[in-house]
Design an enzyme around this catalytic site. Structure first.
Site, PDB file in Angstrom:
ATOM      1  N   LYS A  62       0.826  -1.210   0.000  1.00  0.00           N
ATOM      2  CA  LYS A  62       0.000   0.000   0.000  1.00  0.00           C
ATOM      3  C   LYS A  62       0.869   1.274   0.000  1.00  0.00           C
ATOM      4  O   LYS A  62       2.084   1.203  -0.063  1.00  0.00           O
ATOM      5  CB  LYS A  62      -0.940  -0.027   1.220  1.00  0.00           C
ATOM      6  CG  LYS A  62      -1.873  -1.258   1.228  1.00  0.00           C
ATOM      7  CD  LYS A  62      -2.748  -1.313   0.008  1.00  0.00           C
ATOM      8  CE  LYS A  62      -3.928  -2.261   0.082  1.00  0.00           C
ATOM      9  NZ  LYS A  62      -3.668  -3.657   0.408  1.00  0.00           N
TER      10      LYS A  62
HETATM   11  C1  LIG Z   1     -10.006  -3.876  -0.897  1.00  0.00           C
HETATM   12  C2  LIG Z   1      -9.322  -4.524   0.258  1.00  0.00           C
HETATM   13  N1  LIG Z   1      -9.991  -4.663   1.415  1.00  0.00           N
HETATM   14  C3  LIG Z   1      -9.427  -5.245   2.481  1.00  0.00           C
HETATM   15  C4  LIG Z   1      -8.131  -5.704   2.449  1.00  0.00           C
HETATM   16  C5  LIG Z   1      -7.539  -6.371   3.649  1.00  0.00           C
HETATM   17  O1  LIG Z   1      -6.464  -5.688   4.175  1.00  0.00           O
HETATM   18  P1  LIG Z   1      -5.335  -6.415   5.043  1.00  0.00           P
HETATM   19  O2  LIG Z   1      -4.539  -7.272   4.116  1.00  0.00           O
HETATM   20  O3  LIG Z   1      -4.536  -5.300   5.611  1.00  0.00           O
HETATM   21  O4  LIG Z   1      -6.036  -7.221   6.076  1.00  0.00           O
HETATM   22  C6  LIG Z   1      -7.387  -5.581   1.280  1.00  0.00           C
HETATM   23  C7  LIG Z   1      -6.005  -6.074   1.216  1.00  0.00           C
HETATM   24  O5  LIG Z   1      -5.269  -5.879   0.310  1.00  0.00           O
HETATM   25  C8  LIG Z   1      -8.000  -4.972   0.144  1.00  0.00           C
HETATM   26  O6  LIG Z   1      -7.329  -4.846  -1.013  1.00  0.00           O
END
Ligand SMILES: Cc1ncc(COP(=O)(O)O)c(C=O)c1O
Length: 419
Positions: free
Chosen positions: A218
């Site tokens: 990110k």
């Molecule tokens: C659209 C979206 N929502 C939720 C998440 C979940 O995030 P995390 O991997 O930090 O748990 C991601 C992860 O890339 C994502 O792309």
């Protein structure tokens, strides 16, 4: 910054410079020389020496978790997105779960969301015993289509859960309007859109709650991590409790007050983001503007140099939106090239370009098919897009040569498969 043209790569068709390969170049997948010697990932973190020093300082301190860095990071993050409150979580998934809890989602409740996302978006509704109800996306942005959302509102709907796909803010104006009309709470999953803007307002200050992921691919990272921003003090308090077992005070507060007693007032989880990670985020945050500028420059270079390649549909940007460019998803037009997405994907990987696919529509995952009976065909816009989607590498630490390599390889592969 626009990278210098690779003398072997672009040539001019009429007045437009497009990326193509010299005619004699064999595809690596057919035994030719790959464009690069090493694999370029689709996304990658950048960590500075100052970041390392900030983390080491915390490792030597009294507080490895829930110490002073948590509040400092949250305050700085809230200011960066223009929200009153920011509450950190140990992942973007935890942040979504916290927001779903705080919105009051429970058994029997529905949340209208997009199939064009990572499964964590819809899963948070299931964690709360609710039902994700998918609505199809708009074909230009692949974001939730407000007209399709309206069709899915029922007496059980409690939440609308849009995603800012690839960093392009969802149609928040229309979605907040629908929410107001029906008394719903909007949770914006802005995992892709830190630093993005919509109609002159920053992502993070638009919805009732906005969630972010701070995963290494990110715009800034805490290793694993997440954040929820909101302007509502009551939501912020519930979010803080939920991420800490439902306990109404934190260990550090009790220690400084000389107290041992604590109350568990709701059923929460341990989703705390440690001080170690918050120190990394705090150290990275001042570079957010530069990271975004670099991602935007890369997107602009892709847009100008890839335009006009056979069978390639570039991402579009709506008026009033400033993209954060987490991903650079292109689509292939099957009418113009003789290979399918999977073959083009393999050909690009063979050139050592680490392409990816975002996303398998959530309802097509076996778990959702088994549990809800989806068979494919329910969300034609998302499904048609998925069939042609490929994410090109996009991260702020990409060098100009990396960008050239992607442009070279995409030109080489698509010219080969041109009908
Ligand atoms: C659209 C979206 N929502 C939720 C998440 C979940 O995030 P995390 O991997 O930090 O748990 C991601 C992860 O890339 C994502 O792309």
């Amino acid at each position: 910054m626009v990278p210098a043209a690779n003398p072997n790569s672009p040539r001019r068709h009429g007045d437009t410079e497009v990326a193509t390969a010299p005619d004699h170049e064999d595809l690596a997948i057919l035994g030719g020389k790959p464009v690069r010697e090493t694999m370029l990932p689709y996304g990658r973190q950048s960590v500075s020496e100052a970041d390392v020093a900030a983390v080491v300082e915390v490792l030597r301190s009294d507080w490895l978790t829930t110490g002073p860095k948590v509040g400092e990071f949250e305050e700085a993050f809230a200011a960066a997105v223009g929200a009153k409150f920011a509450v950190s979580f140990s992942s973007g998934t935890g942040a979504l779960h916290g927001a779903a809890f705080t919105a009051g989602l429970g058994p029997g409740d529905e949340a209208v969301t997009t199939p064009m996302t990572f499964c964590a978006t819809a899963n948070c509704v299931l964690y709360q015993g609710g039902t994700p109800v998918f609505a199809d996306v708009s074909s230009d942005t692949l974001n939730l289509d407000p007209d399709r959302v309206k069709e899915k509102i029922s007496p059980r709907t409690k939440t609308i859960l849009p995603v800012d796909y690839a960093g392009h803010a969802a149609d928040l104006g229309a979605l907040m309007g629908i929410a107001e009309q029906h008394g719903l709470i909007v949770i914006e999953d802005a995992s892709h859109a830190l630093g993005g803007e919509y109609q002159g307002r920053r992502v993070g200050s638009l919805a009732h709650m906005t969630t972010f992921s701070l995963h290494p691919v990110k715009h800034l990272t805490t290793g694993e991590g997440g954040m929820v921003t909101t302007d509502r003090a009551d939501f912020a308090e519930t979010l803080r409790r939920f991420r800490n077992h439902g306990i109404s005070s934190e260990a550090r507060q009790r220690q400084s007050a000389g107290q041992w007693h604590y109350d568990m007032v709701l059923l929460g989880m341990n989703y705390r983001l440690p001080d170690i990670n918050c120190a990394l985020g705090l150290s990275q945050l001042p570079r957010l503007g530069a990271n975004l500028a670099r991602r935007r420059a890369i997107a602009a270079t892709y847009a100008s140099r890839l335009a006009g390649l056979p069978g390639l549909i570039l991402p579009s940007t709506r008026v009033g939106v400033s993209l954060a460019w987490h991903l650079y998803p292109v689509r292939l037009d099957p009418a113009k090239i003789s290979a399918g997405r999977d073959e083009v994907f393999r050909a690009l990987r063979a050139e050592n370009i680490g392409v990816n696919v975002h996303y398998i529509p959530v309802h097509l995952h076996p778990y959702y098919q088994d549990r809800f009976g989806y068979r494919g065909g329910e969300f034609p816009v998302a499904e048609a897009a998925y069939a042609g989607l490929i994410s090109l590498p996009m991260f702020h630490a990409m060098s100009d040569q990396d960008v050239e390599d992607v442009i070279h390889a995409v030109g080489k592969v698509l010219e080969h498969y041109e009908r």
